[in-house]
Design a protein around this motif. Sequence first.
Motif, PDB file in Angstrom:
ATOM      1  N   ALA A 245       0.826  -1.207   0.000  1.00 15.84           N
ATOM      2  CA  ALA A 245       0.000   0.000   0.000  1.00 15.84           C
ATOM      3  C   ALA A 245       0.860   1.256   0.000  1.00 15.84           C
ATOM      4  O   ALA A 245       0.584   2.224  -0.735  1.00 15.84           O
ATOM      5  CB  ALA A 245      -0.934  -0.013   1.212  1.00 15.84           C
ATOM      6  N   LEU A 246       1.922   1.250   0.797  1.00 18.67           N
ATOM      7  CA  LEU A 246       2.814   2.413   0.848  1.00 18.67           C
ATOM      8  C   LEU A 246       3.534   2.615  -0.480  1.00 18.67           C
ATOM      9  O   LEU A 246       3.747   3.755  -0.916  1.00 18.67           O
ATOM     10  CB  LEU A 246       3.830   2.239   1.982  1.00 18.67           C
ATOM     11  N   ALA A 247       3.908   1.518  -1.133  1.00 17.04           N
ATOM     12  CA  ALA A 247       4.586   1.623  -2.427  1.00 17.04           C
ATOM     13  C   ALA A 247       3.706   2.345  -3.445  1.00 17.04           C
ATOM     14  O   ALA A 247       4.166   3.267  -4.143  1.00 17.04           O
ATOM     15  CB  ALA A 247       4.966   0.234  -2.936  1.00 17.04           C
ATOM     16  N   PHE A 248       2.447   1.941  -3.520  1.00 16.55           N
ATOM     17  CA  PHE A 248       1.552   2.573  -4.494  1.00 16.55           C
ATOM     18  C   PHE A 248       1.123   3.971  -4.040  1.00 16.55           C
ATOM     19  O   PHE A 248       0.807   4.818  -4.879  1.00 16.55           O
ATOM     20  CB  PHE A 248       0.341   1.668  -4.751  1.00 16.55           C
ATOM     21  N   THR A 270       0.321  -2.017 -12.113  1.00 17.92           N
ATOM     22  CA  THR A 270       0.495  -3.298 -11.414  1.00 17.92           C
ATOM     23  C   THR A 270      -0.360  -3.403 -10.146  1.00 17.92           C
ATOM     24  O   THR A 270      -0.343  -4.445  -9.490  1.00 17.92           O
ATOM     25  CB  THR A 270       1.969  -3.506 -11.030  1.00 17.92           C
ATOM     26  N   LEU A 271      -1.107  -2.355  -9.827  1.00 19.33           N
ATOM     27  CA  LEU A 271      -1.916  -2.366  -8.607  1.00 19.33           C
ATOM     28  C   LEU A 271      -2.912  -3.534  -8.547  1.00 19.33           C
ATOM     29  O   LEU A 271      -3.063  -4.161  -7.489  1.00 19.33           O
ATOM     30  CB  LEU A 271      -2.649  -1.034  -8.458  1.00 19.33           C
ATOM     31  N   PRO A 272      -3.611  -3.895  -9.637  1.00 12.78           N
ATOM     32  CA  PRO A 272      -4.535  -5.045  -9.550  1.00 12.78           C
ATOM     33  C   PRO A 272      -3.827  -6.342  -9.164  1.00 12.78           C
ATOM     34  O   PRO A 272      -4.397  -7.164  -8.434  1.00 12.78           O
ATOM     35  CB  PRO A 272      -5.128  -5.126 -10.966  1.00 12.78           C
ATOM     36  N   TRP A 273      -2.606  -6.552  -9.646  1.00  8.50           N
ATOM     37  CA  TRP A 273      -1.852  -7.737  -9.237  1.00  8.50           C
ATOM     38  C   TRP A 273      -1.604  -7.734  -7.727  1.00  8.50           C
ATOM     39  O   TRP A 273      -1.666  -8.774  -7.084  1.00  8.50           O
ATOM     40  CB  TRP A 273      -0.510  -7.786  -9.969  1.00  8.50           C
ATOM     41  N   ALA A 274      -1.312  -6.544  -7.189  1.00  7.56           N
ATOM     42  CA  ALA A 274      -1.048  -6.444  -5.755  1.00  7.56           C
ATOM     43  C   ALA A 274      -2.290  -6.829  -4.950  1.00  7.56           C
ATOM     44  O   ALA A 274      -2.201  -7.539  -3.938  1.00  7.56           O
ATOM     45  CB  ALA A 274      -0.600  -5.030  -5.393  1.00  7.56           C
ATOM     46  N   THR A 304       7.672  -5.759 -12.952  1.00  2.04           N
ATOM     47  CA  THR A 304       6.931  -4.935 -13.913  1.00  2.04           C
ATOM     48  C   THR A 304       6.902  -3.479 -13.472  1.00  2.04           C
ATOM     49  O   THR A 304       7.006  -2.568 -14.309  1.00  2.04           O
ATOM     50  CB  THR A 304       5.497  -5.470 -14.083  1.00  2.04           C
ATOM     51  N   THR A 305       6.778  -3.241 -12.166  1.00  3.15           N
ATOM     52  CA  THR A 305       6.831  -1.865 -11.670  1.00  3.15           C
ATOM     53  C   THR A 305       8.174  -1.230 -11.989  1.00  3.15           C
ATOM     54  O   THR A 305       8.245  -0.087 -12.437  1.00  3.15           O
ATOM     55  CB  THR A 305       6.584  -1.829 -10.152  1.00  3.15           C
ATOM     56  N   GLY A 306       9.255  -1.986 -11.765  1.00  4.88           N
ATOM     57  CA  GLY A 306      10.577  -1.464 -12.088  1.00  4.88           C
ATOM     58  C   GLY A 306      10.719  -1.132 -13.558  1.00  4.88           C
ATOM     59  O   GLY A 306      11.249  -0.066 -13.931  1.00  4.88           O
TER      60      GLY A 306
END
Length: 352
Positions: A245-248, A270-274, A304-306
Motif C-alpha cells: 500500500a505504501l509503495a503505491f 500493477t496495482l490489480p496484481w497487488a 513490472t513496476t521497475g
Amino acid sequence: MRFRNKEVYNGKRIEETALSVWWRAFRYHFAPASFLPAILGGVLAWTLTGLFHPWFFVLTVLGVTLNHIALNLTDDYFDYLAAVDRADSGGKNLYSGGSGVLTSGRLKPAQICLAFTAGYLLTIFIGLYLAAAQTWWILAFGLLGMGSAYFYTAPPIRYGYRGLGELSQLINFSFTIGMGAYFVQTVCFSWEAFFVFLPLGLMMFAMITINEIPDEKDDAAAGKHTLVVLFGVKKAVLLYGLAMALAFLVILLTPLFDLASPWIYLAGLTLPWAGQAFRILSRYGTSPERLAPAHLLTIRIHHTTGILLIIAYLIQGILNRKMLQPACIFLLLLAAFYLPAAFSILFKVKKG
C-alpha cells in the motif's frame, strides 16, 4: 556432465545438465531486484541531469547483478551450514526458500563457496575501477551493498537471523543500489530519484516477507528470527499489505507534490496484481503450499513496476533531452539482462 534430478514433474523424471544446476543455484529470477533499480538509476541520471557514461553504466549493472548472484549463493551456503534448509526442496514452492542444490546433493558446499567468492571478487574489482574513475565515495555504496549481501546469513553478524533482513531489503534494493547507480553517473544526490526508488524497496520488503512464510517452522527451529517468526503469519500478512500500500501511495502522491514525473503513474498498472496477491495471501497464509501464485504475482509486481518506472523516465528523458540514442542503450541493456529471467516470471503458468 548430467545430474539426475530427484524431483518429479507431471509424473516424469528429468535430467539436468551442469549448466542448468548452476542456473538453479544462481536463482537468476531474483536478480532483477538488483539490476532494475541500477538501470533505473542510470535512466534517472540522464533524464534529470543529462549525464550519461555508457561504460560506467554497463559496469554498474553488471556489478550489482554479480553481487546479487553471490548473495543468493551465500544465503544457500550459510543456511545449509546452519541446518535451515537441510531437507530436500523437492516439491517446495519454487519462489521461496533456497535453490535446493545443496540439500539435494547436486552441488557441494565448497563449490558454492568458491562461486560466491568469485562473484564478490569481480564485484570488488568493478567497484574499485568505478571509484578510481569517478569518486572514491562510490565505495561507500559498494561496501554497504556487499557487506549487506554477505553478512545477511554469514557469521558473526547474520543480521537476517535477527529480524533485520526485511529492513535491509527495503534500504539496499532502493537507496543503496538505485542511488548508487545514480551517483556513479552524477556524483550527486537527488530527492526525486530517492522517491522514485522507494516503491521498489517497499515491494522488496513485501517480497521477502511473503517468501519467509513457507519457511516459518524451519527458520524458527534453526534460530532464524525473521519478522514472520517474530510476529507470526497473520501479522506478516498485514506487513505485506502495508508495504504494498505504501509503495503505491508513493507512486500516487509524488507527482502531486512535484517530487516525480507524472509518467510515474504508468507504474500504477500493477496495482490489480497487488490486490490479487494480497487476497491469496490473506486466504492461504497458513497454508504455505498454496501460496505459490501469490509469490509469483509479487515477483511480477516488483519486476513490472521497475520496468514501468524505467519506461516512464525514458519517456520523460526523451522529452527533456530530445535524444534517442541513450534511451536505446538503456532498453538494449534492460532486454539483455531481463529476458533470461522473464520467461520464468512473466510467462510461467503456475498451477497450485
